[in-house]
Design a protein around this motif. Structure first.
Motif, PDB file in Angstrom:
ATOM      1  N   LEU A   3       2.279   5.303   0.214  1.00  0.00           N
ATOM      2  CA  LEU A   3       1.459   5.886  -0.845  1.00  0.00           C
ATOM      3  C   LEU A   3       1.983   7.250  -1.261  1.00  0.00           C
ATOM      4  N   VAL A   4       2.365   8.068  -0.288  1.00  0.00           N
ATOM      5  CA  VAL A   4       2.880   9.402  -0.597  1.00  0.00           C
ATOM      6  C   VAL A   4       4.178   9.301  -1.399  1.00  0.00           C
ATOM      7  N   VAL A   5       5.101   8.461  -0.927  1.00  0.00           N
ATOM      8  CA  VAL A   5       6.388   8.317  -1.617  1.00  0.00           C
ATOM      9  C   VAL A   5       6.174   7.723  -3.010  1.00  0.00           C
ATOM     10  N   GLY A  64       5.937   9.662 -16.277  1.00  0.00           N
ATOM     11  CA  GLY A  64       5.316  10.371 -17.383  1.00  0.00           C
ATOM     12  C   GLY A  64       4.213  11.296 -16.896  1.00  0.00           C
ATOM     13  N   THR A  65       3.759  12.162 -17.776  1.00  0.00           N
ATOM     14  CA  THR A  65       2.800  13.203 -17.402  1.00  0.00           C
ATOM     15  C   THR A  65       1.453  12.615 -17.004  1.00  0.00           C
ATOM     16  N   SER A  80      -1.310  11.866  -8.478  1.00  0.00           N
ATOM     17  CA  SER A  80      -1.633  13.002  -7.620  1.00  0.00           C
ATOM     18  C   SER A  80      -3.131  13.059  -7.329  1.00  0.00           C
ATOM     19  N   ALA A  81      -3.955  12.809  -8.341  1.00  0.00           N
ATOM     20  CA  ALA A  81      -5.401  12.835  -8.144  1.00  0.00           C
ATOM     21  C   ALA A  81      -5.847  11.724  -7.195  1.00  0.00           C
ATOM     22  N   ALA A  82      -5.234  10.538  -7.327  1.00  0.00           N
ATOM     23  CA  ALA A  82      -5.597   9.422  -6.444  1.00  0.00           C
ATOM     24  C   ALA A  82      -5.268   9.750  -4.992  1.00  0.00           C
TER      25      ALA A  82
END
Length: 226
Positions: free
Chosen positions: A80-82, A92-93, A100-102
């Motif tokens: 998940l981190v990777v 994309g933005t 990041s929020a998840a």
């Protein structure tokens, strides 16, 4: 805040408490009205979440019926981190911010030892200047979701530029470059375009119909995707 996110936070706030949490504290934490808290709790109760209590007293999760936290083993968590790092670098933005929020929500319910592990992964995806950070991938993604026809000035492999109108269907990342799968009105057929060869892009304002003959499934069949 989306309602789904708010309901998740209500459950998280009640998890593991021994005393009732007053509704006004929930309202202050979530930045909503008491009426919204009462409605959210009632909806959660109707959906089977074992919340006990009432307005003016407070709420708790029924003893012995607490909802277990999300649990991951070390390899799952590192994936998940990777994955978040790759989406942040290449997706994309908008999708990068969502990834990041998840991950923040997931880490909020992890035990300390796994939360620490999530910070130790040594697989990185550096966020350098590239087209997917320029906003182009976000624009293409939005057009796919809203089924908006796009007008392109597109440069082919021999550097010839043609004007195209496309019905965008999907984006694919190939490890070093993106392609956008689309119905090309100029060729009256499916084509895959490379965003880095798009010299100019405009929204036409036209929404294309959901036609199975030139939709996503048909595109996959045309490129051998099954």
């Amino acid at each position: 805040m989306r309602r789904a996110d708010r309901l998740f936070l209500v459950i998280h706030a009640l998890r593991g408490r021994r005393s009732a949490l007053p509704a006004h504290r929930l309202a202050d934490t979530l930045g909503v009205s008491l009426r919204t808290v009462y409605r959210d709790v009632a909806d959660l109760q109707l959906s089977g979440v074992p919340i006990e209590g009432e307005a003016g007293v407070g709420y708790v999760l029924r003893k012995g019926a607490d909802i277990p936290p999300l649990m991951f083993n070390a390899d799952e968590l590192e994936a998940l981190v990777v994955g978040t790092r790759f989406v942040r670098a290449f997706g994309g933005t908008r999708l990068g911010a969502g990834a990041s929020a998840a991950l923040l929500k997931i880490e909020a319910v992890l035990p300390p030892e796994l939360r620490a592990r999530s910070e130790r992964s040594r697989i990185y995806a550096p966020e350098v200047a590239r087209l997917e950070n320029s906003g182009l991938i976000d624009r293409l993604h939005d057009a796919i979701e809203t089924r908006h026809v796009l007008r392109l000035e597109y440069r082919d492999q021999e550097a010839h530029v043609t004007a195209r109108e496309i019905e965008p269907l999907c984006l694919a990342f190939w490890g070093g470059s993106w392609t956008i799968g689309a119905w090309c009105r100029l060729r009256a057929d499916f084509r895959s375009f490379r965003p880095d060869r798009i010299d100019a892009i405009d929204e036409t304002g036209e929404v294309f119909a959901d036609d199975p003959a030139r939709g996503l499934d048909a595109y996959f069949r045309s490129v051998g995707g099954g």
